[in-house]
Design a protein around this motif. Structure first.
Motif, PDB file in Angstrom:
ATOM      1  N   ARG A  53      -1.405   9.299  -1.106  1.00 41.78           N
ATOM      2  CA  ARG A  53      -0.663   9.129   0.150  1.00 41.78           C
ATOM      3  C   ARG A  53      -0.587  10.407   0.963  1.00 41.78           C
TER       4      ARG A  53
ATOM      5  N   THR B 125      -0.599  11.356   6.272  1.00 36.10           N
ATOM      6  CA  THR B 125      -0.186  10.439   5.209  1.00 36.10           C
ATOM      7  C   THR B 125      -0.885   9.096   5.374  1.00 36.10           C
TER       8      THR B 125
ATOM      9  N   GLU C  63      -0.643   4.902   4.121  1.00 35.04           N
ATOM     10  CA  GLU C  63       0.173   3.834   3.535  1.00 35.04           C
ATOM     11  C   GLU C  63      -0.758   2.723   3.054  1.00 35.04           C
TER      12      GLU C  63
ATOM     13  N   ARG D 164      -0.373  -0.242   1.765  1.00 40.67           N
ATOM     14  CA  ARG D 164      -0.108  -1.664   2.048  1.00 40.67           C
ATOM     15  C   ARG D 164      -0.670  -2.109   3.391  1.00 40.67           C
ATOM     16  N   ARG D 165      -1.041  -1.169   4.252  1.00 41.29           N
ATOM     17  CA  ARG D 165      -1.668  -1.540   5.530  1.00 41.29           C
ATOM     18  C   ARG D 165      -3.111  -1.994   5.342  1.00 41.29           C
TER      19      ARG D 165
END
Length: 123
Positions: free
Chosen positions: A19, A39, A41, A43-44
């Motif tokens: 991350r 950073t 993410e 889950r995107r």
């Protein structure tokens, strides 16, 4: 992996969910490099997998989860990328950061990352 997808080779990539492992480079007015956080993410872009495994590191249990990304090649093939993560509620704060930084830390940190990856091998 894109080539593997295009050639429809039966490969699975294993990586880390880093991350905070990357940064954006900028050049300042004096021609020096400035590193800015970049950073990421998961889950995107990926799907969380339900399965978790536990490994023993330095006498403690560290839980490892995974995210799945189905990489699509230019010719229509697909290749799975499994990204391992230790940033899980089950883990102590220090263990949650094992997968945060790509190429970061000392020898102990890197060994913990290799354990999270599965040490490595080809079959």
């Amino acid at each position: 992996m894109r080539s593997a997808a295009d050639l429809r080779l039966p490969l699975v990539a294993v990586s880390l969910v880093s991350r905070a492992g990357y940064f954006r480079q900028q050049i300042d007015p004096s021609a020096g490099q400035v590193e800015r956080p970049a950073t990421w993410e998961p889950r995107r872009w990926t799907q969380s997998l339900d399965a978790k495994i536990a490994v023993r590191l330095e006498g403690r249990v560290v839980w490892i989860g995974a995210w799945l990304y189905a990489l699509e090649g230019q010719l229509g093939g697909r290749a799975p990328v499994s990204s391992r993560i230790t940033d899980l509620d089950e883990n102590a704060a220090a263990d949650r950061e094992i997968t945060h930084h790509l190429y970061g830390g000392d020898e102990r940190y890197r060994l913990a990352q290799e354990a999270a990856l599965g040490i490595g091998g080809v079959s």
